[in-house]
Scaffold this motif. Structure first.
Motif, PDB file in Angstrom:
ATOM      1  N   ALA A   1       0.578   2.417 -13.316  1.00 54.21           N
ATOM      2  CA  ALA A   1      -0.184   2.630 -14.543  1.00 54.21           C
ATOM      3  C   ALA A   1      -0.113   1.412 -15.464  1.00 54.21           C
ATOM      4  N   SER A   2       1.011   0.696 -15.435  1.00 51.27           N
ATOM      5  CA  SER A   2       1.188  -0.487 -16.279  1.00 51.27           C
ATOM      6  C   SER A   2       2.335  -1.322 -15.725  1.00 51.27           C
ATOM      7  N   GLU A   3       2.763  -2.309 -16.522  1.00 49.27           N
ATOM      8  CA  GLU A   3       3.863  -3.184 -16.095  1.00 49.27           C
ATOM      9  C   GLU A   3       5.095  -2.388 -15.673  1.00 49.27           C
ATOM     10  N   SER A   4       5.441  -1.376 -16.457  1.00 49.32           N
ATOM     11  CA  SER A   4       6.687  -0.655 -16.183  1.00 49.32           C
ATOM     12  C   SER A   4       6.490   0.819 -15.834  1.00 49.32           C
ATOM     13  N   MET A   5       5.276   1.322 -15.898  1.00 47.87           N
ATOM     14  CA  MET A   5       5.031   2.752 -15.654  1.00 47.87           C
ATOM     15  C   MET A   5       4.308   2.982 -14.326  1.00 47.87           C
ATOM     16  N   TYR A   6       4.784   3.982 -13.599  1.00 47.46           N
ATOM     17  CA  TYR A   6       4.184   4.393 -12.336  1.00 47.46           C
ATOM     18  C   TYR A   6       3.960   5.891 -12.380  1.00 47.46           C
ATOM     19  N   ILE A   7       3.016   6.344 -11.589  1.00 48.63           N
ATOM     20  CA  ILE A   7       2.830   7.775 -11.351  1.00 48.63           C
ATOM     21  C   ILE A   7       3.007   7.989  -9.855  1.00 48.63           C
ATOM     22  N   VAL A   8       3.921   8.879  -9.502  1.00 49.93           N
ATOM     23  CA  VAL A   8       4.160   9.215  -8.101  1.00 49.93           C
ATOM     24  C   VAL A   8       3.788  10.678  -7.904  1.00 49.93           C
ATOM     25  N   VAL A   9       2.984  10.940  -6.890  1.00 49.96           N
ATOM     26  CA  VAL A   9       2.571  12.308  -6.580  1.00 49.96           C
ATOM     27  C   VAL A   9       3.657  12.954  -5.721  1.00 49.96           C
ATOM     28  N   MET A  10       4.111  14.132  -6.176  1.00 51.32           N
ATOM     29  CA  MET A  10       5.167  14.862  -5.463  1.00 51.32           C
ATOM     30  C   MET A  10       4.741  16.318  -5.303  1.00 51.32           C
ATOM     31  N   ASP A  11       5.155  16.916  -4.196  1.00 46.82           N
ATOM     32  CA  ASP A  11       4.916  18.356  -4.079  1.00 46.82           C
ATOM     33  C   ASP A  11       6.001  19.091  -4.870  1.00 46.82           C
ATOM     34  N   LYS A  12       5.814  20.375  -5.048  1.00 46.34           N
ATOM     35  CA  LYS A  12       6.742  21.120  -5.906  1.00 46.34           C
ATOM     36  C   LYS A  12       8.161  21.153  -5.346  1.00 46.34           C
ATOM     37  N   HIS A  13       8.323  21.072  -4.027  1.00 43.61           N
ATOM     38  CA  HIS A  13       9.658  21.091  -3.435  1.00 43.61           C
ATOM     39  C   HIS A  13      10.408  19.788  -3.730  1.00 43.61           C
ATOM     40  N   GLU A  14       9.710  18.663  -3.612  1.00 48.35           N
ATOM     41  CA  GLU A  14      10.335  17.377  -3.939  1.00 48.35           C
ATOM     42  C   GLU A  14      10.735  17.336  -5.413  1.00 48.35           C
ATOM     43  N   LEU A  15       9.842  17.829  -6.265  1.00 46.87           N
ATOM     44  CA  LEU A  15      10.110  17.828  -7.701  1.00 46.87           C
ATOM     45  C   LEU A  15      11.273  18.755  -8.046  1.00 46.87           C
ATOM     46  N   ASN A  16      11.310  19.929  -7.437  1.00 47.12           N
ATOM     47  CA  ASN A  16      12.424  20.858  -7.673  1.00 47.12           C
ATOM     48  C   ASN A  16      13.755  20.268  -7.212  1.00 47.12           C
ATOM     49  N   ASP A  17      13.740  19.543  -6.095  1.00 52.39           N
ATOM     50  CA  ASP A  17      14.969  18.884  -5.623  1.00 52.39           C
ATOM     51  C   ASP A  17      15.470  17.871  -6.652  1.00 52.39           C
ATOM     52  N   LEU A  18      14.547  17.135  -7.254  1.00 49.64           N
ATOM     53  CA  LEU A  18      14.931  16.148  -8.270  1.00 49.64           C
ATOM     54  C   LEU A  18      15.435  16.844  -9.541  1.00 49.64           C
ATOM     55  N   CYS A  19      14.847  17.996  -9.867  1.00 52.70           N
ATOM     56  CA  CYS A  19      15.279  18.735 -11.064  1.00 52.70           C
ATOM     57  C   CYS A  19      16.672  19.318 -10.870  1.00 52.70           C
ATOM     58  N   GLY A  20      17.016  19.614  -9.630  1.00 51.51           N
ATOM     59  CA  GLY A  20      18.315  20.241  -9.371  1.00 51.51           C
ATOM     60  C   GLY A  20      18.240  21.760  -9.487  1.00 51.51           C
ATOM     61  N   GLU A  21      17.060  22.266  -9.738  1.00 48.48           N
ATOM     62  CA  GLU A  21      16.849  23.708  -9.869  1.00 48.48           C
ATOM     63  C   GLU A  21      15.378  23.986  -9.648  1.00 48.48           C
ATOM     64  N   LYS A  22      15.047  25.241  -9.448  1.00 49.49           N
ATOM     65  CA  LYS A  22      13.643  25.612  -9.266  1.00 49.49           C
ATOM     66  C   LYS A  22      12.980  25.628 -10.641  1.00 49.49           C
ATOM     67  N   PHE A  23      12.047  24.740 -10.832  1.00 53.18           N
ATOM     68  CA  PHE A  23      11.358  24.640 -12.114  1.00 53.18           C
ATOM     69  C   PHE A  23       9.863  24.773 -11.947  1.00 53.18           C
ATOM     70  N   TYR A  24       9.326  24.169 -10.900  1.00 50.16           N
ATOM     71  CA  TYR A  24       7.881  24.196 -10.663  1.00 50.16           C
ATOM     72  C   TYR A  24       7.555  25.087  -9.488  1.00 50.16           C
TER      73      TYR A  24
END
Length: 170
Positions: free
Chosen positions: A147-170
């Motif tokens: 998106a810019s010099e320091s910003m990125y957008i990465v597409v993740m499925d809900k399982h990948e995102l929940n793993d990063l959250c450490g809990e079921k959130f999405y």
């Protein structure tokens, strides 16, 4: 596109020409052929609010994942890179911070693809939070983009995102 809509866009463009968000909104309006005064008032209100909230700075606050517009159960997740750390905004008011060598492999590979596919790097001071979630061709819209010099957008499925959250959130 109607003359009234074109004139309104031209007026808005003059009023806020230094803000990159106007180009995103014009593209959306033209792509969907949105016409009518109510839509223009809505766009105008959004622009005014964005300017008021960011006058004098274009820093990002309260970043969080946004549901992907075409992929079911996928999210557009903002990632900020400030050497040597990557901050991954996994839910409102919560981010995970990684050193590059500790990033999960699926994020490393998607960031690599976004960097390789990037044609033009937008300076951070020209990017707005709303605009960063809109794919502009600097990467792969269904994988990741820069998106810019320091910003990125990465597409993740809900399982990948929940793993990063450490809990079921999405």
């Amino acid at each position: 596109m109607s003359t009234k809509l074109k004139n309104t866009i031209i007026d808005m463009d003059k009023w806020i020409h230094e803000y990159s968000m106007i180009n995103d909104l014009k593209d959306i309006l033209e792509r969907h052929e949105i016409i009518g005064l109510n839509h223009i008032k809505l766009v105008d209100a959004v622009l005014k609010e964005q300017i008021i909230n960011t006058q004098g700075m274009k820093l990002f606050k309260n970043l969080s994942p946004v549901l992907h517009e075409t992929l079911a159960d996928h999210y557009r997740v903002p990632i900020k890179h400030k050497e040597p750390r990557y901050s991954i905004y996994v839910k409102p008011d919560y981010k995970r911070i990684f050193l590059e060598e500790k990033l999960p492999p699926f994020i490393q590979s998607r960031l690599t693809m976004a960097k390789a596919a990037c044609e033009r790097i937008l300076p951070d001071n020209e990017l707005y939070e709303v605009g960063m979630y809109i794919y502009r061709g600097n990467g792969m819209g269904d994988v990741a983009w820069r998106a810019s010099e320091s910003m990125y957008i990465v597409v993740m499925d809900k399982h990948e995102l929940n793993d990063l959250c450490g809990e079921k959130f999405y």
